[in-house]
Design an enzyme around this catalytic site. Structure first.
Site, PDB file in Angstrom:
ATOM      1  N   ARG A  82      42.198  35.947  36.560  1.00 37.10           N
ATOM      2  CA  ARG A  82      42.054  34.569  36.379  1.00 37.10           C
ATOM      3  C   ARG A  82      43.061  34.605  38.036  1.00 37.10           C
ATOM      4  O   ARG A  82      43.976  35.144  37.884  1.00 37.10           O
ATOM      5  CB  ARG A  82      42.229  34.162  35.802  1.00 37.10           C
ATOM      6  CG  ARG A  82      40.951  34.201  34.821  1.00 37.10           C
ATOM      7  CD  ARG A  82      42.217  32.438  33.338  1.00 37.10           C
ATOM      8  NE  ARG A  82      40.473  32.495  32.124  1.00 37.10           N
ATOM      9  CZ  ARG A  82      39.030  32.192  32.599  1.00 37.10           C
ATOM     10  NH1 ARG A  82      39.053  31.601  33.749  1.00 37.10           N
ATOM     11  NH2 ARG A  82      38.588  32.247  31.794  1.00 37.10           N
ATOM     12  N   ILE A  88      46.602  33.170  39.784  1.00 33.94           N
ATOM     13  CA  ILE A  88      47.327  32.881  39.316  1.00 33.94           C
ATOM     14  C   ILE A  88      47.873  32.439  39.376  1.00 33.94           C
ATOM     15  O   ILE A  88      48.697  30.621  38.897  1.00 33.94           O
ATOM     16  CB  ILE A  88      48.675  33.798  39.419  1.00 33.94           C
ATOM     17  CG1 ILE A  88      50.066  33.929  38.645  1.00 33.94           C
ATOM     18  CG2 ILE A  88      48.894  33.971  40.394  1.00 33.94           C
ATOM     19  CD1 ILE A  88      50.509  35.467  38.743  1.00 33.94           C
ATOM     20  N   VAL A 104      46.521  38.829  50.268  1.00 39.77           N
ATOM     21  CA  VAL A 104      46.804  39.401  49.376  1.00 39.77           C
ATOM     22  C   VAL A 104      45.806  41.332  50.161  1.00 39.77           C
ATOM     23  O   VAL A 104      44.683  40.891  50.442  1.00 39.77           O
ATOM     24  CB  VAL A 104      46.358  39.864  48.064  1.00 39.77           C
ATOM     25  CG1 VAL A 104      46.460  41.361  47.037  1.00 39.77           C
ATOM     26  CG2 VAL A 104      47.289  38.889  47.183  1.00 39.77           C
ATOM     27  N   HIS A 157      38.977  41.308  48.231  1.00 42.85           N
ATOM     28  CA  HIS A 157      38.649  40.084  46.884  1.00 42.85           C
ATOM     29  C   HIS A 157      37.529  38.930  46.853  1.00 42.85           C
ATOM     30  O   HIS A 157      38.093  38.598  48.160  1.00 42.85           O
ATOM     31  CB  HIS A 157      40.189  39.539  46.194  1.00 42.85           C
ATOM     32  CG  HIS A 157      40.599  39.356  47.356  1.00 42.85           C
ATOM     33  ND1 HIS A 157      41.738  39.585  48.171  1.00 42.85           N
ATOM     34  CD2 HIS A 157      41.050  37.696  47.264  1.00 42.85           C
ATOM     35  CE1 HIS A 157      42.151  38.625  48.972  1.00 42.85           C
ATOM     36  NE2 HIS A 157      42.310  37.956  48.100  1.00 42.85           N
ATOM     37  N   HIS A 191      37.076  35.111  46.164  1.00 46.19           N
ATOM     38  CA  HIS A 191      37.237  34.311  45.015  1.00 46.19           C
ATOM     39  C   HIS A 191      36.170  33.213  44.890  1.00 46.19           C
ATOM     40  O   HIS A 191      35.039  33.627  45.144  1.00 46.19           O
ATOM     41  CB  HIS A 191      37.946  33.035  45.879  1.00 46.19           C
ATOM     42  CG  HIS A 191      39.314  33.649  46.451  1.00 46.19           C
ATOM     43  ND1 HIS A 191      40.477  32.978  46.321  1.00 46.19           N
ATOM     44  CD2 HIS A 191      40.193  34.368  47.192  1.00 46.19           C
ATOM     45  CE1 HIS A 191      41.146  33.191  46.796  1.00 46.19           C
ATOM     46  NE2 HIS A 191      40.859  34.405  48.239  1.00 46.19           N
TER      47      HIS A 191
HETATM   48  P1  AMP Z   1      43.817  35.837  49.788  1.00 45.84           P
HETATM   49  O1  AMP Z   1      45.119  34.386  50.547  1.00 45.84           O
HETATM   50  O2  AMP Z   1      42.528  35.651  49.682  1.00 45.84           O
HETATM   51  O3  AMP Z   1      44.051  37.040  50.199  1.00 45.84           O
HETATM   52  O4  AMP Z   1      44.014  35.370  48.389  1.00 45.84           O
HETATM   53  C1  AMP Z   1      45.442  36.045  47.400  1.00 45.84           C
HETATM   54  C2  AMP Z   1      44.805  34.789  45.973  1.00 45.84           C
HETATM   55  O5  AMP Z   1      45.607  35.736  45.328  1.00 45.84           O
HETATM   56  C3  AMP Z   1      45.582  33.899  46.320  1.00 45.84           C
HETATM   57  O6  AMP Z   1      44.843  32.657  45.857  1.00 45.84           O
HETATM   58  C4  AMP Z   1      46.504  34.621  45.185  1.00 45.84           C
HETATM   59  O7  AMP Z   1      47.097  33.014  44.165  1.00 45.84           O
HETATM   60  C5  AMP Z   1      46.934  35.258  43.767  1.00 45.84           C
HETATM   61  N1  AMP Z   1      47.426  36.261  43.888  1.00 45.84           N
HETATM   62  C6  AMP Z   1      48.391  36.565  43.752  1.00 45.84           C
HETATM   63  N2  AMP Z   1      49.154  37.483  43.324  1.00 45.84           N
HETATM   64  C7  AMP Z   1      48.421  36.774  42.081  1.00 45.84           C
HETATM   65  C8  AMP Z   1      48.801  38.250  40.708  1.00 45.84           C
HETATM   66  N3  AMP Z   1      49.609  38.523  40.443  1.00 45.84           N
HETATM   67  N4  AMP Z   1      47.395  37.629  39.792  1.00 45.84           N
HETATM   68  C9  AMP Z   1      46.453  36.541  40.080  1.00 45.84           C
HETATM   69  N5  AMP Z   1      46.059  36.497  41.715  1.00 45.84           N
HETATM   70  C10 AMP Z   1      46.731  36.295  42.331  1.00 45.84           C
END
Ligand code: AMP
Ligand code: ZN
Length: 113
Positions: A28, A30, A95, A99, A101
């Site tokens: 999920r 965060i 990140v 990934h 979403h």
């Molecule tokens: P992006 O902007 O596509 O790189 O999305 C990165 C996503 O990772 C964002 O929606 C953040 O809320 C999520 N995120 C960052 N750190 C964590 C974490 N420790 N656990 C879960 N989700 C995270």
């Protein structure tokens, strides 16, 4: 390796994990942007969509299949959902570990940008 998603995949930092197998893990978000907001990643560290190799095609196909299955399991498949991949700075990627979403559970905005 200080990649936060690698650390979730290896169990070094906690994540709210909803699915895992040998290649893929899902947890999920965060900071959820919708009632359902999952992140689907490969265990393997691929920095972004831009870094994909042809040999990763099956892995990405499996990530989409896992996302679709989770959409069903989480009860959003019937009404609809969105898969999104951000790539690079202007693509909104924060990140640097590939990934997908999975967003659902409400009417999503018709704007993608
Ligand atoms: P992006 O902007 O596509 O790189 O999305 C990165 C996503 O990772 C964002 O929606 C953040 O809320 C999520 N995120 C960052 N750190 C964590 C974490 N420790 N656990 C879960 N989700 C995270
Ligand atoms: Zn990583």
């Amino acid at each position: 390796m200080d990649c936060i998603f690698c650390q979730i995949a290896s169990g070094k930092i906690p994540g709210d994990i909803v699915y895992q197998d040998q290649e893929i893990i899902a947890f999920r978000d965060i900071n959820p942007k919708a009632p359902l907001h999952l992140i689907i990643i490969p265990r393997k560290h691929i920095p972004s969509l831009d870094q994909l190799k042809e040999s990763d095609a099956a892995l990405v196909g499996r990530m989409v299949a896992v996302a679709n299955r989770l959409a069903k399991d989480e009860g959003v498949a019937e009404k609809g959902y969105r898969l999104a991949v951000n790539c690079g700075t202007e693509g909104g990627q924060l990140v640097p570990h590939l990934h997908i979403h999975l967003l659902g559970g409400r009417q999503l905005s018709d704007s993608l940008g």
